[in-house]
Every structure is written in C-alpha cells, then in structure tokens.
Design an enzyme around this catalytic site. Structure first.
Site, PDB file in Angstrom:
ATOM      1  N   GLU A  24       0.837  -1.213   0.000  1.00 11.38           N
ATOM      2  CA  GLU A  24       0.000   0.000   0.000  1.00 11.38           C
ATOM      3  C   GLU A  24       0.867   1.257   0.000  1.00 11.38           C
ATOM      4  OE1 GLU A  24      -2.995  -0.045  -0.632  1.00 11.38           O
ATOM      5  OE2 GLU A  24      -3.665  -2.044  -0.093  1.00 11.38           O
ATOM      6  N   ASN A  53       1.273   3.820  -3.164  1.00 11.22           N
ATOM      7  CA  ASN A  53       0.923   5.242  -3.003  1.00 11.22           C
ATOM      8  C   ASN A  53       2.046   6.159  -3.477  1.00 11.22           C
ATOM      9  OD1 ASN A  53      -1.616   4.802  -2.030  1.00 11.22           O
ATOM     10  ND2 ASN A  53      -1.127   5.224   0.119  1.00 11.22           N
ATOM     11  N   ARG A  90      -9.471   3.893  -7.862  1.00  9.69           N
ATOM     12  CA  ARG A  90      -8.882   3.894  -6.506  1.00  9.69           C
ATOM     13  C   ARG A  90     -10.040   3.921  -5.533  1.00  9.69           C
ATOM     14  NH1 ARG A  90      -4.641   1.743  -6.256  1.00  9.69           N
ATOM     15  NH2 ARG A  90      -4.304   1.458  -8.456  1.00  9.69           N
TER      16      ARG A  90
HETATM   17  N1  LIG Z   1       3.070   9.023  -1.018  1.00 10.83           N
HETATM   18  C1  LIG Z   1       2.044   9.852  -1.280  1.00 10.83           C
HETATM   19  N2  LIG Z   1       2.264  11.031  -1.934  1.00 10.83           N
HETATM   20  C2  LIG Z   1       1.250  11.877  -2.213  1.00 10.83           C
HETATM   21  N3  LIG Z   1      -0.052  11.640  -1.859  1.00 10.83           N
HETATM   22  C3  LIG Z   1      -0.326  10.511  -1.201  1.00 10.83           C
HETATM   23  C4  LIG Z   1       0.684   9.564  -0.873  1.00 10.83           C
HETATM   24  N4  LIG Z   1       0.091   8.543  -0.207  1.00 10.83           N
HETATM   25  C5  LIG Z   1      -1.210   8.839  -0.123  1.00 10.83           C
HETATM   26  N5  LIG Z   1      -1.496  10.019  -0.709  1.00 10.83           N
HETATM   27  C6  LIG Z   1      -2.834  10.675  -0.770  1.00 10.83           C
HETATM   28  O1  LIG Z   1      -3.670  10.050   0.191  1.00 10.83           O
HETATM   29  C7  LIG Z   1      -4.861   9.554  -0.427  1.00 10.83           C
HETATM   30  C8  LIG Z   1      -5.346   8.326   0.288  1.00 10.83           C
HETATM   31  O2  LIG Z   1      -4.440   7.230   0.131  1.00 10.83           O
HETATM   32  P1  LIG Z   1      -5.016   5.750   0.209  1.00 10.83           P
HETATM   33  O3  LIG Z   1      -3.911   4.804  -0.075  1.00 10.83           O
HETATM   34  O4  LIG Z   1      -5.759   5.568   1.477  1.00 10.83           O
HETATM   35  O5  LIG Z   1      -6.085   5.705  -0.976  1.00 10.83           O
HETATM   36  P2  LIG Z   1      -5.818   5.643  -2.554  1.00 10.83           P
HETATM   37  O6  LIG Z   1      -4.409   5.329  -2.841  1.00 10.83           O
HETATM   38  O7  LIG Z   1      -6.353   6.879  -3.162  1.00 10.83           O
HETATM   39  O8  LIG Z   1      -6.750   4.411  -2.987  1.00 10.83           O
HETATM   40  P3  LIG Z   1      -6.371   2.857  -2.824  1.00 10.83           P
HETATM   41  O9  LIG Z   1      -5.196   2.761  -1.905  1.00 10.83           O
HETATM   42  O10 LIG Z   1      -7.607   2.236  -2.248  1.00 10.83           O
HETATM   43  O11 LIG Z   1      -6.066   2.368  -4.177  1.00 10.83           O
HETATM   44  C9  LIG Z   1      -4.496   9.366  -1.879  1.00 10.83           C
HETATM   45  O12 LIG Z   1      -5.632   9.406  -2.732  1.00 10.83           O
HETATM   46  C10 LIG Z   1      -3.519  10.530  -2.122  1.00 10.83           C
HETATM   47  O13 LIG Z   1      -4.226  11.724  -2.390  1.00 10.83           O
HETATM   48 MG   LIG Z   2      -3.389   3.773  -1.928  1.00 13.46          MG
END
Ligand SMILES: Nc1ncnc2c1ncn2[C@@H]1O[C@H](COP(=O)(O)OP(=O)(O)OP(=O)(O)O)[C@@H](O)[C@H]1O
Ligand SMILES: [Mg+2]
Lengths: 147, 117
Positions: free
Chosen positions: A48, A52, A106
């Site tokens: 995860e 990200n 996502r």
């Molecule tokens: N390393 C990162 N750099 C920039 N933004 C991030 C990063 N990690 C998370 N985010 C932000 O946090 C939000 C939530 O992250 P999360 O992993 O919970 O959901 P997601 O990645 O959007 O969806 P999923 O993980 O279910 O595919 C992301 O949509 C993004 O906007």
């Molecule tokens: Mg994610």
C-alpha cells in the site's frame, strides 16, 4: 532473542518494483519467526505504501523510493519514503475511503489497510518535498481482530 | 500469467498470483475493449491462483462492477483463500459481490433461474 538489525533498499518508483519491495521486506523479517498471516499483513501494508508513492507521490513522473526496515526483538519497524509531490492534508488523506483519484479505480482504502494490518502508523509529508510512512508491528501477538 | 474468457455474456477473470497495482493495470488494459460491445452481463473473478492482494485489487473489482451493475449484472468472486478473504471482508466489498466456492456453483444458481430474474 534480543537482536536488533536493520536494512535499507532503494529502487525506482515503477509498478514492477512493488512485488520486489514486498518480497525484500518479507525476507528480512523472517528472523522474527512470523506466522504466514503476519507476513501477509506486512506485505499488504508495504504494498500500500509503495503503491501510493508511485501513483500519488510520483504520478506520471519518476523518482526513487526507499524502504528502511528494522527488527528489534519481536518488533518490526518499516519506513517507506518518496521524494514526490507530498500530501497537502494528511488527516483528510488518511480518512477511510478518501481518494484523490476516484476516476482511476482507486477506493481510498490504502491507509485503512495499513492501519488494520500494522499496530501503528505515522505519516510525515510536505508538499513538494515528499512523504514518509512509518509503520510498526509486534510479531507473535495475535490480535484476532477478525474473529 | 492471468487470462480471461468471455462466453454467454459472462466474463471470467483468471487472476494472477499477486493482484497488486502492477497486475491490476495490466488486466484492465487487456480486458477494457471487451466491454465496448456491451454484451458482457456478469463477471466472475477467479482467485484460484491468487495468494496476495491489496487495495488495487479492490479497485479493479469495484471498477468492473460499475460497468455491469447498471444493466443488472452480478459480480462473483470464487476460490477465495483465507488471506484474500480477510482483505475482501475488510473492504466491505461483499456488500456488492457474491462469494461462491466455484464456477459450477454459479452455473447451478444461474440455471435455477437466478440468471434470468
Ligand atoms: N506518497 C504519497 N504522496 C502523495 N499523496 C499521497 C501519498 N500517499 C497517499 N497520498 C494521498 O492520500 C490519499 C489516500 O491514500 P489511500 O492509499 O488511502 O487511498 P488511494 O491510494 O487513493 O486508494 P487505494 O489505496 O484504495 O487504491 C491518496 O488518494 C492521495 O491523495
Ligand atoms: Mg493507496
């Protein structure tokens, strides 16, 4: 069994490297004698955080991701770091089901999975500088959270 | 390598060992054109070979679910092991997809009339 040990890997932020990242952390933590379920939990959490960094941190650009893992007795500490775009509002980003990319299939569950599968998690981030996710888990204490 | 199959309006995804972002994107690219004609009604995700999955797998299923749901289609997941079940349960996806033991069980259900309801 009180041995402290540490490793660090750095790799380019490409989707192919997600499985490499999971495997290398899983291999390193075998010394704590984790159950298959604990290994699986940690692999999901690492996946995860790395995903990200690739999808959100670097988006269409590229950059390096580093993972530091430390084992201290039965404790496992993992840090996943990117130098991507950073997170503007960390609290909002960590809300269950929040995603900044709903149009790209996502679901906003990444942080929830990291929280559920690890014992704890902190996020440090600065816009234009990058993001560090720190997670930890004690091996050998079954939480039975889904029983 | 994963593959897929379409027959009688049912699309089956034979998922790979590790269903992560890398794999999910590849599966989407390979199968997206199948939905263009609009003759896919139901979806089956076969996890028989799969022992790892993360939120990208959830995104794959919910995204494909949206493509068939409005036309009354059903989405099934089959051959779920304990690791995968834990993720699917946590995600809440069982509210929209049905877990079945095998393809045969789904076919039996469809023949009983569920397919045409
Ligand atoms: N390393 C990162 N750099 C920039 N933004 C991030 C990063 N990690 C998370 N985010 C932000 O946090 C939000 C939530 O992250 P999360 O992993 O919970 O959901 P997601 O990645 O959007 O969806 P999923 O993980 O279910 O595919 C992301 O949509 C993004 O906007
Ligand atoms: Mg994610």
């Amino acid at each position: 069994m009180n041995n402290t040990s540490e490793m660090m890997v750095e790799f380019s932020g490409e989707a192919q490297n997600e499985s490499f990242a999971r495997m290398v952390v899983a291999a390193f933590i075998t010394r704590t004698n984790p159950t298959l379920e604990e290994v699986s939990d940690i692999k999901t959490a690492v996946s995860e955080a790395v995903t990200n960094s690739i999808i959100h941190g670097y988006e269409k650009s590229s950059g390096m991701i580093s993972i530091r893992t430390r084992v201290d007795g039965r404790m496992v500490y993992i840090e996943v770091k990117d130098t991507g775009k950073g997170i503007e509002d960390i609290k909002k980003a960590m809300e269950p089901l929040y995603t900044s990319k709903p149009q790209e299939d996502r679901s906003g569950m990444g942080f929830s999975f990291m929280e559920a599968f690890m014992d704890g998690l902190t996020v440090e981030s600065e816009c234009g500088v990058g993001t560090i996710v720190k997670m930890w888990k004690e091996i050998g204490v079954s939480k039975h959270q889904f029983d | 390598m994963e593959a897929f199959e379409v027959s009688n309006g049912v699309m089956i995804y034979y998922l790979p060992q590790e269903l992560d972002h890398f794999a999910a994107d590849r599966i989407k690219r390979k199968t997206e054109s199948c939905f263009k004609d609009g003759d896919i009604k139901h979806l089956i995700f076969d996890f028989d070979k799969t022992n790892f999955m993360d939120s990208s797998g959830i995104g794959l299923i919910t995204g494909r679910y949206r493509k068939v749901h409005d036309a009354g289609g059903q989405v099934y997941v089959i051959n779920i092991n304990a690791n995968i079940d834990k993720i699917l349960t946590m995600s809440g996806i069982y509210r929209i997809v049905k877990k079945k033991s095998s393809k045969e069980e789904i076919i039996k259900e469809m023949l009983k009339g569920g397919y045409y309801e």
